[in-house]
Each structure stands twice: as structure tokens, then as C-alpha cells.
Design a protein around this motif. Structure first.
Motif, PDB file in Angstrom:
ATOM      1  N   GLY A 157     -27.349  32.429  26.280  1.00  0.00           N
ATOM      2  CA  GLY A 157     -27.734  33.355  27.328  1.00  0.00           C
ATOM      3  C   GLY A 157     -29.145  33.076  27.837  1.00  0.00           C
ATOM      4  N   ILE A 158     -29.456  33.631  28.993  1.00  0.00           N
ATOM      5  CA  ILE A 158     -30.729  33.338  29.652  1.00  0.00           C
ATOM      6  C   ILE A 158     -31.918  33.839  28.849  1.00  0.00           C
ATOM      7  CG2 ILE A 158     -32.153  33.843  31.679  1.00  0.00           C
ATOM      8  CD1 ILE A 158     -29.561  33.896  33.325  1.00  0.00           C
ATOM      9  N   ASP A 159     -31.858  35.090  28.381  1.00  0.00           N
ATOM     10  CA  ASP A 159     -33.024  35.659  27.710  1.00  0.00           C
ATOM     11  C   ASP A 159     -33.351  34.927  26.419  1.00  0.00           C
ATOM     12  OD1 ASP A 159     -30.647  36.649  26.611  1.00  0.00           O
ATOM     13  OD2 ASP A 159     -31.584  38.530  25.961  1.00  0.00           O
ATOM     14  N   LYS A 160     -32.336  34.622  25.622  1.00  0.00           N
ATOM     15  CA  LYS A 160     -32.587  33.934  24.360  1.00  0.00           C
ATOM     16  C   LYS A 160     -33.018  32.484  24.595  1.00  0.00           C
ATOM     17  CE  LYS A 160     -29.697  36.715  21.282  1.00  0.00           C
ATOM     18  NZ  LYS A 160     -29.383  37.772  22.261  1.00  0.00           N
ATOM     19  N   ALA A 161     -32.479  31.878  25.655  1.00  0.00           N
ATOM     20  CA  ALA A 161     -32.891  30.511  25.977  1.00  0.00           C
ATOM     21  C   ALA A 161     -34.374  30.481  26.327  1.00  0.00           C
ATOM     22  CB  ALA A 161     -32.064  29.964  27.134  1.00  0.00           C
ATOM     23  N   LEU A 162     -34.809  31.392  27.178  1.00  0.00           N
ATOM     24  CA  LEU A 162     -36.215  31.448  27.538  1.00  0.00           C
ATOM     25  C   LEU A 162     -37.081  31.782  26.340  1.00  0.00           C
ATOM     26  CD1 LEU A 162     -35.977  33.227  31.008  1.00  0.00           C
ATOM     27  CD2 LEU A 162     -36.728  30.880  30.575  1.00  0.00           C
ATOM     28  N   ASP A 163     -36.613  32.671  25.511  1.00  0.00           N
ATOM     29  CA  ASP A 163     -37.360  33.028  24.305  1.00  0.00           C
ATOM     30  C   ASP A 163     -37.579  31.791  23.415  1.00  0.00           C
ATOM     31  OD1 ASP A 163     -38.394  34.920  22.201  1.00  0.00           O
ATOM     32  OD2 ASP A 163     -36.639  34.163  21.151  1.00  0.00           O
ATOM     33  N   LEU A 164     -36.532  31.007  23.217  1.00  0.00           N
ATOM     34  CA  LEU A 164     -36.660  29.810  22.377  1.00  0.00           C
ATOM     35  C   LEU A 164     -37.600  28.791  23.011  1.00  0.00           C
ATOM     36  CD1 LEU A 164     -32.948  29.305  21.262  1.00  0.00           C
ATOM     37  CD2 LEU A 164     -34.849  30.029  19.830  1.00  0.00           C
ATOM     38  N   LEU A 165     -37.511  28.638  24.323  1.00  0.00           N
ATOM     39  CA  LEU A 165     -38.350  27.665  25.017  1.00  0.00           C
ATOM     40  C   LEU A 165     -39.805  28.118  25.081  1.00  0.00           C
ATOM     41  CD1 LEU A 165     -35.854  26.818  27.867  1.00  0.00           C
ATOM     42  CD2 LEU A 165     -36.692  25.175  26.189  1.00  0.00           C
ATOM     43  N   TRP A 166     -40.023  29.410  25.309  1.00  0.00           N
ATOM     44  CA  TRP A 166     -41.390  29.913  25.452  1.00  0.00           C
ATOM     45  C   TRP A 166     -42.108  30.048  24.114  1.00  0.00           C
ATOM     46  CZ3 TRP A 166     -40.017  34.347  29.389  1.00  0.00           C
ATOM     47  CH2 TRP A 166     -39.935  33.791  30.683  1.00  0.00           C
ATOM     48  N   THR A 167     -41.418  30.539  23.093  1.00  0.00           N
ATOM     49  CA  THR A 167     -42.089  30.782  21.804  1.00  0.00           C
ATOM     50  C   THR A 167     -42.167  29.524  20.950  1.00  0.00           C
ATOM     51  OG1 THR A 167     -40.047  31.407  20.618  1.00  0.00           O
ATOM     52  CG2 THR A 167     -41.239  33.165  21.804  1.00  0.00           C
ATOM     53  N   ARG A 168     -41.269  28.557  21.194  1.00  0.00           N
ATOM     54  CA  ARG A 168     -41.214  27.301  20.422  1.00  0.00           C
ATOM     55  C   ARG A 168     -41.005  27.549  18.934  1.00  0.00           C
ATOM     56  NH1 ARG A 168     -45.872  28.422  23.468  1.00  0.00           N
ATOM     57  NH2 ARG A 168     -47.288  27.032  22.333  1.00  0.00           N
ATOM     58  N   ARG A 169     -40.496  28.716  18.576  1.00  0.00           N
ATOM     59  CA  ARG A 169     -40.370  29.008  17.152  1.00  0.00           C
ATOM     60  C   ARG A 169     -39.349  28.075  16.496  1.00  0.00           C
ATOM     61  NH1 ARG A 169     -37.155  33.224  19.194  1.00  0.00           N
ATOM     62  NH2 ARG A 169     -35.191  33.598  18.083  1.00  0.00           N
ATOM     63  N   VAL A 170     -39.545  27.855  15.226  1.00  0.00           N
ATOM     64  CA  VAL A 170     -38.693  26.951  14.470  1.00  0.00           C
ATOM     65  C   VAL A 170     -37.570  27.750  13.823  1.00  0.00           C
ATOM     66  CG1 VAL A 170     -38.595  25.305  12.558  1.00  0.00           C
ATOM     67  CG2 VAL A 170     -40.621  25.385  14.037  1.00  0.00           C
ATOM     68  N   LEU A 171     -36.339  27.338  14.098  1.00  0.00           N
ATOM     69  CA  LEU A 171     -35.165  27.996  13.544  1.00  0.00           C
ATOM     70  C   LEU A 171     -34.687  27.264  12.302  1.00  0.00           C
ATOM     71  CD1 LEU A 171     -33.011  28.523  16.779  1.00  0.00           C
ATOM     72  CD2 LEU A 171     -34.547  30.181  15.706  1.00  0.00           C
ATOM     73  N   SER A 172     -34.213  28.031  11.336  1.00  0.00           N
ATOM     74  CA  SER A 172     -33.500  27.421  10.215  1.00  0.00           C
ATOM     75  C   SER A 172     -32.103  27.044  10.672  1.00  0.00           C
ATOM     76  CB  SER A 172     -33.417  28.399   9.039  1.00  0.00           C
ATOM     77  OG  SER A 172     -32.570  29.500   9.376  1.00  0.00           O
ATOM     78  N   ALA A 173     -31.423  26.237   9.898  1.00  0.00           N
ATOM     79  CA  ALA A 173     -30.053  25.852  10.245  1.00  0.00           C
ATOM     80  C   ALA A 173     -29.156  27.079  10.324  1.00  0.00           C
ATOM     81  CB  ALA A 173     -29.515  24.859   9.225  1.00  0.00           C
ATOM     82  N   GLU A 174     -29.352  28.025   9.382  1.00  0.00           N
ATOM     83  CA  GLU A 174     -28.516  29.233   9.380  1.00  0.00           C
ATOM     84  C   GLU A 174     -28.774  30.079  10.619  1.00  0.00           C
ATOM     85  OE1 GLU A 174     -30.312  28.191   6.795  1.00  0.00           O
ATOM     86  OE2 GLU A 174     -29.210  28.442   4.908  1.00  0.00           O
ATOM     87  N   GLU A 175     -30.039  30.204  11.034  1.00  0.00           N
ATOM     88  CA  GLU A 175     -30.351  30.967  12.244  1.00  0.00           C
ATOM     89  C   GLU A 175     -29.714  30.322  13.475  1.00  0.00           C
ATOM     90  OE1 GLU A 175     -34.713  32.955  11.375  1.00  0.00           O
ATOM     91  OE2 GLU A 175     -34.583  30.795  11.785  1.00  0.00           O
ATOM     92  N   ALA A 176     -29.783  28.996  13.527  1.00  0.00           N
ATOM     93  CA  ALA A 176     -29.174  28.281  14.651  1.00  0.00           C
ATOM     94  C   ALA A 176     -27.666  28.473  14.664  1.00  0.00           C
ATOM     95  CB  ALA A 176     -29.519  26.798  14.570  1.00  0.00           C
ATOM     96  N   GLU A 177     -27.052  28.499  13.493  1.00  0.00           N
ATOM     97  CA  GLU A 177     -25.604  28.722  13.407  1.00  0.00           C
ATOM     98  C   GLU A 177     -25.257  30.125  13.886  1.00  0.00           C
ATOM     99  OE1 GLU A 177     -22.013  27.988  10.174  1.00  0.00           O
ATOM    100  OE2 GLU A 177     -23.932  28.767   9.462  1.00  0.00           O
TER     101      GLU A 177
END
Length: 270
Positions: A166-186
Motif C-alpha cells: 500500500g501507499i502509506d506503508k511504502a512511503l513509510d519504509l522509503l522515508w524512515t529507511r528502517r531495517v526490517l527483520s525477515a519475520e517483519e517483512a513476511e
């Protein structure tokens, strides 16, 4: 050793990013070999599955920041195709080189499996989003890290991410650059399956074998139907799928599958 390794064995193609000392950051040689390998996979009738992975401690860290600092980019500066001289040349260099990779991945109608481990950052992770399936080791770390060096997601992230989360989560990931664990990404739908690191290769091998041994014509038509369905209405999709059904039911795989069910045995689609 080459910056990218390409092999085909038992109808399975493997592309291995091979700059382990640089966490498989892109190089000019890697991009050129990657394009050539993808064109071979796309055009070969003998290849049934493609596996994309990285050597060493990481899948891919994206662009080579050290070469960017030197003013080299990750594409050779030959005077006409570079990332340093003018804005137009930088744009054309991306279009002619690294952006060919997601486009070619979308042209391949065979299953494409990305195997993630270690770091999968920036354009490195976005290349995996252009694949059909992403299987990650449990210790994998994922980040849309473009803004760390003040650049935009020029390799497909701005297109792929909103379609996954979705748009909001995509922008959040791009703007914050936070590192996701594999489980979070899943959990977000960015990774298909997470397995223990020491079981990753075995799981991938079994997954690939099941696809390689499946009914190839039906597998490829199914992939086309799913991707094409994202951009057309239901009526058009059903019309296209009915055409595919007419073709596959004339194929020997269909006859073998029906016969195997009647005879209560495993089908042989070889």
C-alpha cells in the motif's frame, strides 16, 4: 572471478551475485552479466526455473556507495553512458543498464525465486521484489535505504512497494529507511517464506524441484494470468484465461495429469 555467476543445470538456471567483499553491491560488470543472463533465461525453452541469490554474507546491498563517492557510479563512464557527467547521461545510464533488470524479470514467464540472506538493502531488495517468490533466511535484514545517501528509489521500489504493502506503508519504509527483520517483512507480505538459516538451501532446493517437475506450460500460463490480471478488468482476464485453458488441455501434460489421478500415482511431467 566474475562479478556474477550464471549456470544452468537440470533445467534450473542460477544467477549468483558474486562480489562478497562488497556485500554484492552492483558493479558495471555485474549489471551487464545480469542483463545477458536474464535474456538467456527469457529466451530458452530448456530453462524451467530461475534462482537468484548472492555469495558471501549478504544477498545484495544495492548500489556501490564507494564508487559513487569516487564519482564513478556503478556503471562505467565511457563518455556516453555514465552516472557522472550530466543529468541526462545519468538518466540514460540507469534506463539502459540497471533498470533493464526489473523489466527483464517481468518478461520471464518461468518461476523466478529470490533467495535472501544477510543484508537485502535498497535496489538489492527491490530486485527481489521483481521476482515471483522471495525465500529468506531468518537472520535476513531488509531496508529501503536510498535516502541514506540522498537518492530516490530508481530501480523499481517506487513501483513495486505500493503494490505489495500500500501507499502509506511504502512511503513509510522509503522515508524512515528502517531495517526490517525477515519475520517483519513476511508479515507485511514482502517475503513469501522465512526459514531457519541452516535450512535455507534445503528448503529452496525442494521448492525449486517441485516447480521444475511440474507442468511447465500450465505454470507459465498461470504466471501470465496473475500478472496480466493486475492491469485488466475481470471480463478481459476471464477471456484470456479461457484461451489459455483451451491450449493447455490439448497439451500432453494435461493428459498425463488426468491419467495419473485416475491411476492414483504421481504424474510425470518430464
Amino acid at each position: 572471478m566474475k562479478d556474477l555467476l550464471f549456470t544452468v543445470e537440470d533445467n534450473v538456471a542460477k544467477i549468483t551475485l558474486n562480489r562478497p567483499d562488497s556485500l554484492n553491491a552492483f558493479s558495471s560488470e555485474m549489471i551487464e552479466l545480469w542483463i545477458n543472463a536474464l535474456e538467456t533465461v527469457r529466451d530458452s525453452n530448456n530453462i524451467r526455473v530461475l534462482v537468484l541469490k548472492g555469495n558471501g554474507r549478504a544477498f545484495c546491498s544495492g548500489g556501490d556507495v564507494k564508487s559513487m563517492v569516487k564519482g564513478e557510479g556503478f556503471i562505467k563512464n565511457d563518455g556516453s553512458d555514465d552516472l557522472v557527467s550530466t543529468a541526462l547521461n545519468r538518466k540514460n545510464s540507469l534506463w539502459k543498464k540497471v533498470q533493464r533488470i526489473p523489466l527483464l524479470l517481468q518478461e520471464i514467464d518461468k518461476p523466478v525465486i529470490a533467495v535472501l540472506h544477510g543484508a537485502a538493502f535498497g535496489a538489492g531488495f527491490d530486485m527481489s521484489l521483481a521476482c515471483d517468490i522471495r525465500i529468506a533466511g531468518k537472520s535476513t535484514k531488509i531496508s529501503e535505504s536510498y535516502l541514506n545517501v540522498g537518492i530516490v528509489p530508481g530501480d523499481g521500489g517506487a513501483w513495486f512497494l505500493p503494490r505489495f504493502v500500500g501507499i502509506d506503508k511504502a512511503l513509510d519504509l522509503l522515508w524512515t529507511r528502517r531495517v526490517l527483520s525477515a519475520e517483519e517483512a513476511e508479515e507485511m507480505g514482502l517475503v513469501t517464506k522465512v526459514v531457519e538459516d541452516n535450512q535455507l538451501q534445503e528448503f529452496v532446493d525442494q521448492y525449486v524441484e517441485s516447480l521444475s517437475n511440474g507442468p511447465q506450460v500450465a505454470i507459465r500460463f498461470t504466471k501470465r494470468a496473475v500478472y496480466q490480471g493486475l492491469n485488466i478488468d475481470l471480463c478481459t482476464s476471464l477471456d484470456m484465461v479461457s484461451s489459455a485453458m483451451g491450449i493447455v488441455t490439448e497439451h500432453e501434460d494435461y493428459q498425463e495429469g488426468v491419467k495419473a489421478i485416475i491411476e492414483k500415482r504421481k504424474p510425470d511431467f518430464s
